[in-house]
Design an enzyme around this catalytic site. Structure first.
Site, PDB file in Angstrom:
ATOM      1  N   GLU A  99     -30.581 -56.052   0.465  1.00  0.00           N
ATOM      2  CA  GLU A  99     -31.163 -55.921  -0.870  1.00  0.00           C
ATOM      3  C   GLU A  99     -30.217 -56.433  -1.950  1.00  0.00           C
ATOM      4  O   GLU A  99     -29.982 -55.793  -2.968  1.00  0.00           O
ATOM      5  CB  GLU A  99     -31.546 -54.455  -1.145  1.00  0.00           C
ATOM      6  CG  GLU A  99     -32.561 -53.933  -0.146  1.00  0.00           C
ATOM      7  CD  GLU A  99     -33.032 -52.522  -0.406  1.00  0.00           C
ATOM      8  OE1 GLU A  99     -32.277 -51.744  -1.009  1.00  0.00           O
ATOM      9  OE2 GLU A  99     -34.152 -52.193   0.024  1.00  0.00           O
ATOM     10  N   GLU A 101     -38.132 -39.720  -2.227  1.00  0.00           N
ATOM     11  CA  GLU A 101     -38.380 -41.021  -2.857  1.00  0.00           C
ATOM     12  C   GLU A 101     -39.814 -41.516  -2.655  1.00  0.00           C
ATOM     13  O   GLU A 101     -40.487 -41.891  -3.615  1.00  0.00           O
ATOM     14  CB  GLU A 101     -37.381 -42.039  -2.305  1.00  0.00           C
ATOM     15  CG  GLU A 101     -37.625 -43.431  -2.836  1.00  0.00           C
ATOM     16  CD  GLU A 101     -36.678 -44.466  -2.255  1.00  0.00           C
ATOM     17  OE1 GLU A 101     -35.697 -44.099  -1.575  1.00  0.00           O
ATOM     18  OE2 GLU A 101     -36.933 -45.665  -2.477  1.00  0.00           O
ATOM     19  N   ASP A 105     -38.118 -47.626   5.819  1.00  0.00           N
ATOM     20  CA  ASP A 105     -37.462 -47.034   4.658  1.00  0.00           C
ATOM     21  C   ASP A 105     -38.083 -45.695   4.270  1.00  0.00           C
ATOM     22  O   ASP A 105     -38.862 -45.634   3.316  1.00  0.00           O
ATOM     23  CB  ASP A 105     -37.564 -48.022   3.475  1.00  0.00           C
ATOM     24  CG  ASP A 105     -36.633 -47.654   2.337  1.00  0.00           C
ATOM     25  OD1 ASP A 105     -35.772 -46.780   2.526  1.00  0.00           O
ATOM     26  OD2 ASP A 105     -36.772 -48.264   1.256  1.00  0.00           O
ATOM     27  N   LYS A 158     -31.112 -45.178   9.131  1.00  0.00           N
ATOM     28  CA  LYS A 158     -32.264 -44.454   8.568  1.00  0.00           C
ATOM     29  C   LYS A 158     -33.186 -44.025   9.698  1.00  0.00           C
ATOM     30  O   LYS A 158     -33.297 -44.718  10.701  1.00  0.00           O
ATOM     31  CB  LYS A 158     -33.038 -45.338   7.591  1.00  0.00           C
ATOM     32  CG  LYS A 158     -32.315 -45.523   6.273  1.00  0.00           C
ATOM     33  CD  LYS A 158     -33.189 -46.193   5.214  1.00  0.00           C
ATOM     34  CE  LYS A 158     -32.386 -46.389   3.934  1.00  0.00           C
ATOM     35  NZ  LYS A 158     -33.152 -46.990   2.836  1.00  0.00           N
ATOM     36  N   LYS A 196     -22.797 -50.266   2.159  1.00  0.00           N
ATOM     37  CA  LYS A 196     -24.074 -50.982   2.293  1.00  0.00           C
ATOM     38  C   LYS A 196     -23.745 -52.455   2.082  1.00  0.00           C
ATOM     39  O   LYS A 196     -23.276 -52.838   1.006  1.00  0.00           O
ATOM     40  CB  LYS A 196     -25.060 -50.500   1.231  1.00  0.00           C
ATOM     41  CG  LYS A 196     -26.351 -51.304   1.138  1.00  0.00           C
ATOM     42  CD  LYS A 196     -27.283 -50.726   0.065  1.00  0.00           C
ATOM     43  CE  LYS A 196     -28.568 -51.526  -0.067  1.00  0.00           C
ATOM     44  NZ  LYS A 196     -29.473 -50.979  -1.104  1.00  0.00           N
ATOM     45  N   TRP A 252     -40.967 -58.355   1.041  1.00  0.00           N
ATOM     46  CA  TRP A 252     -40.336 -57.068   1.344  1.00  0.00           C
ATOM     47  C   TRP A 252     -40.648 -56.586   2.753  1.00  0.00           C
ATOM     48  O   TRP A 252     -40.013 -55.670   3.269  1.00  0.00           O
ATOM     49  CB  TRP A 252     -40.741 -56.005   0.309  1.00  0.00           C
ATOM     50  CG  TRP A 252     -40.131 -56.287  -1.019  1.00  0.00           C
ATOM     51  CD1 TRP A 252     -40.734 -56.881  -2.087  1.00  0.00           C
ATOM     52  CD2 TRP A 252     -38.772 -56.048  -1.408  1.00  0.00           C
ATOM     53  NE1 TRP A 252     -39.843 -57.019  -3.120  1.00  0.00           N
ATOM     54  CE2 TRP A 252     -38.628 -56.510  -2.732  1.00  0.00           C
ATOM     55  CE3 TRP A 252     -37.674 -55.486  -0.781  1.00  0.00           C
ATOM     56  CZ2 TRP A 252     -37.418 -56.442  -3.429  1.00  0.00           C
ATOM     57  CZ3 TRP A 252     -36.470 -55.410  -1.473  1.00  0.00           C
ATOM     58  CH2 TRP A 252     -36.353 -55.886  -2.777  1.00  0.00           C
ATOM     59  N   ARG A 270     -39.801 -57.073   9.342  1.00  0.00           N
ATOM     60  CA  ARG A 270     -38.600 -56.411   8.818  1.00  0.00           C
ATOM     61  C   ARG A 270     -38.143 -55.292   9.748  1.00  0.00           C
ATOM     62  O   ARG A 270     -36.949 -55.008   9.842  1.00  0.00           O
ATOM     63  CB  ARG A 270     -38.914 -55.860   7.427  1.00  0.00           C
ATOM     64  CG  ARG A 270     -37.884 -54.882   6.930  1.00  0.00           C
ATOM     65  CD  ARG A 270     -38.138 -54.550   5.490  1.00  0.00           C
ATOM     66  NE  ARG A 270     -37.469 -53.323   5.105  1.00  0.00           N
ATOM     67  CZ  ARG A 270     -37.647 -52.701   3.957  1.00  0.00           C
ATOM     68  NH1 ARG A 270     -38.488 -53.198   3.063  1.00  0.00           N
ATOM     69  NH2 ARG A 270     -36.993 -51.596   3.670  1.00  0.00           N
ATOM     70  N   ASN A 299     -25.452 -48.706  -3.642  1.00  0.00           N
ATOM     71  CA  ASN A 299     -25.395 -49.938  -4.435  1.00  0.00           C
ATOM     72  C   ASN A 299     -24.233 -49.722  -5.412  1.00  0.00           C
ATOM     73  O   ASN A 299     -24.407 -49.321  -6.542  1.00  0.00           O
ATOM     74  CB  ASN A 299     -26.705 -50.167  -5.186  1.00  0.00           C
ATOM     75  CG  ASN A 299     -27.874 -50.300  -4.223  1.00  0.00           C
ATOM     76  OD1 ASN A 299     -27.769 -50.948  -3.188  1.00  0.00           O
ATOM     77  ND2 ASN A 299     -28.992 -49.655  -4.535  1.00  0.00           N
TER      78      ASN A 299
HETATM   79  C1  GCU Z   1     -34.529 -47.964  -0.641  1.00  0.00           C
HETATM   80  C2  GCU Z   1     -34.386 -47.487  -2.043  1.00  0.00           C
HETATM   81  C3  GCU Z   1     -33.274 -48.150  -2.769  1.00  0.00           C
HETATM   82  C4  GCU Z   1     -32.005 -47.971  -1.968  1.00  0.00           C
HETATM   83  C5  GCU Z   1     -32.196 -48.460  -0.561  1.00  0.00           C
HETATM   84  C6  GCU Z   1     -31.040 -48.108   0.336  1.00  0.00           C
HETATM   85  O1  GCU Z   1     -34.953 -49.280  -0.609  1.00  0.00           O
HETATM   86  O2  GCU Z   1     -35.586 -47.706  -2.713  1.00  0.00           O
HETATM   87  O3  GCU Z   1     -33.161 -47.571  -4.021  1.00  0.00           O
HETATM   88  O4  GCU Z   1     -30.965 -48.634  -2.565  1.00  0.00           O
HETATM   89  O5  GCU Z   1     -33.317 -47.846   0.027  1.00  0.00           O
HETATM   90  O6  GCU Z   1     -31.186 -47.159   1.085  1.00  0.00           O
HETATM   91  O7  GCU Z   1     -30.032 -48.763   0.291  1.00  0.00           O
END
Ligand code: GCU
Length: 842
Positions: A296, A404, A376, A371, A292, A554, A347, A215
């Site tokens: 999100e 996480e 996730d 991933k 990315k 979500w 999703r 991000n």
């Molecule tokens: C998860 C994570 C986020 C992260 C996202 C990603 O959702 O909680 O913090 O930005 O993955 O992998 O982009």
């Protein structure tokens, strides 16, 4: 006198260690072991300049051998007739007249021979030679002096780390303090920790790192940051680690001042080309970009009706002339419009839906980073089916060393057994072996030049790197898995333990067995049967909050109701996700009769009474049993660790004990929350009558209190009996007192006395507990300073915790009294006390 002091200092059994050197401690071997080592007395580095990995290899060998064996070796550049430890590339070796009949070395590969009294460490390139030096040192550090001669090559060319560090110095999903890379929107100027990190990474054969959050903040592209990025690259280059950065897709507009970020707009293309050229002036060997997009809330090409490949290729063209690559993330999904009322919405389908038709559209220097599972980083997911669809596009797997969803390094969870479920999975593409680790990610199955691994690590300034000493086994093992995905989890763990703690067999066995049990235990006390982790998905992803999974867009739904639970991902009746796998695999997942139990609820919506294939147990009873079993395993961890007292240096011993104690308590928070919640949803009681029955507890709301009022928690299931007490004000002392019941319930004897309370940040309440007026101990609600999990402000599944006083002599009529002083938002909240006879976990 000074001599005596020095002697005492060196004799002291186990000097305190802070963890900074991780598995590269080079601790002295015992004298009797040292005596068995016969190594050459010179190190010869071929063709090394001060900034080359070969030079670093020479220094590291010198330092390591001095530490491990107490021998000081000279480092020279001249070969001689007498046996030496020779380090260099294969070209330099041959040029120096060396003859080597070695199996073929691939990029970064090396040859290591310790035969005939000499040591040959020969890399295909300089990086490979450095890896060989670390390998040799790892053998020595483990007291392994056997003669070996072998070549080894990486399974894949991309073996990267991702750090999710923000420009302001915080780290998204980081659990070990602030960033080692950034502060106040600038790259730091002190490179010490960065160099130390590069050293660790080189020792596990990681060859690239993306230093900023996916991000991404475009300010990383400022002139000053470009200069400083050059410094980072200069610092990491001698360790063979290339640097890359994450980009924000909208940068041309938000940072460059253009009116658009459309990847087809000439001005946008020119802007990125210019930025890229400038970056390469500072970092001529920059690894590339990580992007990315359209996920999100992140900007991306879809905003302009361009495809994801259009977006990726724009960057690919910019880095191509410089030899860079673009890691383009497959983590693309719509987090706004998914609707649980639609049985077919899913999703998990997103990645394949977005990328399937783009397979022949990506430039050859784009690598799609996927991933491991389709959602996730959950405690259990099936392997992402996207690996089966990208036959032409280069791909890499994204793992997560940062825990996480897996206890945020406050819980011991050794991850390689989880990774193995993915890497060993055979996708059977076209009915042929297509094992993810050995066939797909090696590039062999689809003849790919580029492929490999990325892991989100998120080390911070904490001396332990990850916040926990034991969590470092995950970072160590990541490097080894990326090099060789068939690596055995326990064997890696034992190597890591010997390097990190020495070779005391009890220490080895305890760490190995606890770690190997830790992921199954965590799965047991969190989310079972593929239902996902059941944590707070809209918040910190840490403690229990199963209801957060449903009724939002979500898309991490459980679909739990009075009748059943699970996502119907079948083709015949569900979301169709199972059909994203190649036919043999799809057929197996299509029916509950052929779906492995551990993924049952991932693929099927079943009644609570559905019988599992393996045990025949119902789904709900399995939930109960697994949770009780998992919490019991965690409860044993501190006791098992305690048995190592005196065998591990005090600092690492105490810090680890503290976390294991915490985990044991939090595992009970998890167990009770999930069991109570699903007992309530399903209406099916526990056959063994444990759920909701706590004969050894005395609820705080039933105690005699002064200065306290009865309240609850959100969610309700994270309090015992659905009630807690918290102080009326936030500065006045309060008391909760109870008398141990008369009668048979608590015969006089030894008990573990646990106190369940909530530790919020923004305040440090203090507590003191008394038995018949005598103080048993004091504590302060300061977990926010001692653990690294994501903090919240409420009395919830994250802040719920326990403290335990062991072996307290108690009997009927005794008075237990807790005196508290709230502070700030922390109103000394108490849930219950438990008087636990030996062997009882509750
Ligand atoms: C998860 C994570 C986020 C992260 C996202 C990603 O959702 O909680 O913090 O930005 O993955 O992998 O982009």
């Amino acid at each position: 006198m000074r001599g005596l002091l020095l002697l005492l200092a060196t004799l002291g059994h186990a000097a305190a260690e802070d963890g900074l050197n991780a598995w590269l401690r080079y601790a002295p071997l015992p004298n009797d072991v040292r005596d068995q080592a016969h190594i050459p007395s010179t190190i010869v580095t071929l063709n090394s300049t001060e900034t080359s990995p070969i030079y670093v290899a020479g220094q590291e060998l010198q330092k390591g051998i001095e530490g491990i064996l107490g021998q000081t070796l000279d480092v020279t550049h001249e070969t001689s007739e007498s046996p030496s430890i020779i380090v260099g590339t294969i070209d330099a070796f041959t040029a120096a007249g060396g003859e080597l009949a070695v199996p073929e070395l691939e990029e970064d590969g090396f040859w290591l021979s310790t035969k005939d009294g000499a040591v040959e460490i020969i890399g295909q390139n300089e990086r490979g030679a450095l890896y060989g030096a670390f390998e040799y040192l790892s053998m020595l550090a483990q007291g392994n002096f056997t003669e070996v001669a072998y070549a080894t090559n990486p399974s894949a060319p991309i073996r990267w780390i991702n750090q999710w560090d923000n420009m302001d110095g915080t780290i998204e999903r980081g659990y070990a303090g602030l960033s080692i890379f950034f502060k106040d929107n600038l790259i730091v100027s002190n490179m010490t920790r960065i160099s130390e990190y590069a050293r660790l990474l080189a020792s596990i054969r990681v060859n690239g790192i993306v230093i900023n959050n996916v991000n991404a903040n475009p300010v990383i592209l400022s002139d000053e940051n470009m200069v400083r990025l050059g410094k980072i690259a200069d610092t990491m280059r001698p360790w063979g680690v290339k640097v890359g950065i994450s980009l924000n897709f909208a940068s041309p507009q938000t940072f460059g001042g253009l009116s658009t970020f459309d990847p087809f707009d000439e001005r946008v293309i020119a802007w990125w080309t210019d930025i890229t050229d400038k970056l390469y002036e500072h970092v001529p060997d920059m690894a590339g970009y990580l992007v990315k997009a359209n996920s999100e809330g992140q900007p991306g090409p879809l905003t302009y009706n361009r495809t994801l490949s259009d977006g990726a290729n724009m960057f690919a063209k910019a880095v191509k002339p410089h030899g860079g690559i673009v890691m383009f993330r497959a983590f693309v999904y719509d987090s706004v419009n998914l609707n649980e009322n639609n049985w077919k919405d899913d999703r998990a389908n997103a990645a394949v839906d977005f990328f399937r038709d783009l397979d022949d559209k990506f430039d050859d220097n784009v690598v799609v980073q996927i991933k491991y599972g389709p959602i996730d980083f959950q405690v259990r997911e099936p392997a992402s089916p996207l690996f089966a669809h990208l036959r032409q596009t280069a791909s890499a797997i994204e793992l997560q060393v940062a825990q996480e969803y897996l206890g945020q390094q406050c819980h011991l969870v050794y991850l390689p057994p989880l990774w193995k479920t993915i890497l060993d999975f055979d996708l059977r593409v076209d009915g042929e072996p297509s094992v993810i680790g050995t066939d797909v990610l090696t590039g062999k199955r689809f003849n790919k030049r580029l492929s490999g691994y990325a892991a989100v690590v998120n080390v911070g300034l904490n001396a332990t790197w990850l916040g926990s000493h034991l969590a470092m086994s995950n970072l160590y093992a990541y490097g080894r898995v990326a090099w060789d995905p068939t690596s055995d989890p326990e064997a890696m763990l034992r190597d890591w333990t010997r390097l990190t703690f020495g070779d005391d067999p009890d220490v080895l066995d305890t760490i190995a067995s606890m770690s190997m049990e830790s992921w199954p235990a965590y799965e047991n006390y969190t989310g079972n049967l593929g239902v996902q982790t059941l944590t707070d998905i809209t918040g910190p992803h840490y403690g229990p909050n199963p209801q957060s999974m449903d009724n939002n867009p979500w898309g991490q739904w459980t679909r739990a109701d009075a009748n059943g639970i699970g996502m119907d991902r079948t083709v015949w009746n569900g979301t169709g996700y199972a059909g994203q796998y190649p036919p043999e695999v799809a057929a197996a997942f299509e029916s509950p009769d052929t779906t492995p139990d551990e993924l049952l609820l991932w693929f099927h919506h079943v009644p609570w009474t559905h019988a599992l294939r393996g045990s025949g147990q119902s789904v709900i009873q399995h939930f109960y049993d697994a949770h009780y079993a998992g919490a019991e395993t965690a409860a044993a961890f501190p006791r098992r660790w305690e048995a190592l007292r005196g065998r591990v240096d005090d600092r690492r011993f105490e810090e680890t004990l503290f976390r294991l104690e915490y985990q044991a308590g939090h595992a009970i928070v998890w167990r009770d929350a999930i069991c109570d919640f699903y007992a309530n949803v399903s209406g099916v009681p526990d056959e063994r009558r444990r759920v909701g029955a706590h004969p050894f507890r005395i609820e705080a709301e039933h105690m005699q209190t002064t200065g306290y009022r009865v309240t609850g928690t959100t969610p309700w299931e994270v309090s015992s009996g659905q009630r807690i007490v918290q102080t009326v004000g936030n500065s006045t002392a309060a008391v909760a007192e109870t008398r141990v019941p008369e009668g048979e319930a608590f015969p006089r004897g030894q008990y573990d006395l646990a106190v369940a309370y909530y530790d919020l940040y923004e305040g440090k309440a203090s507590y003191e507990i008394f038995l018949n007026g005598e103080s048993l101990g004091k504590w302060v609600g300061d977990l926010e300073d001692r653990l690294g999990y994501t903090l919240t402000r409420g009395m919830d599944g994250h802040s719920a915790t326990r403290v335990t006083f062991r072996g307290v002599e108690v009997g009927p009529g005794d008075v237990i009294r807790i005196e508290t002083l709230p502070q700030g938002r922390e109103t000394a909240p108490l849930d219950y006390i438990a008087l636990l006879p030996p062997g009882v976990v509750d």
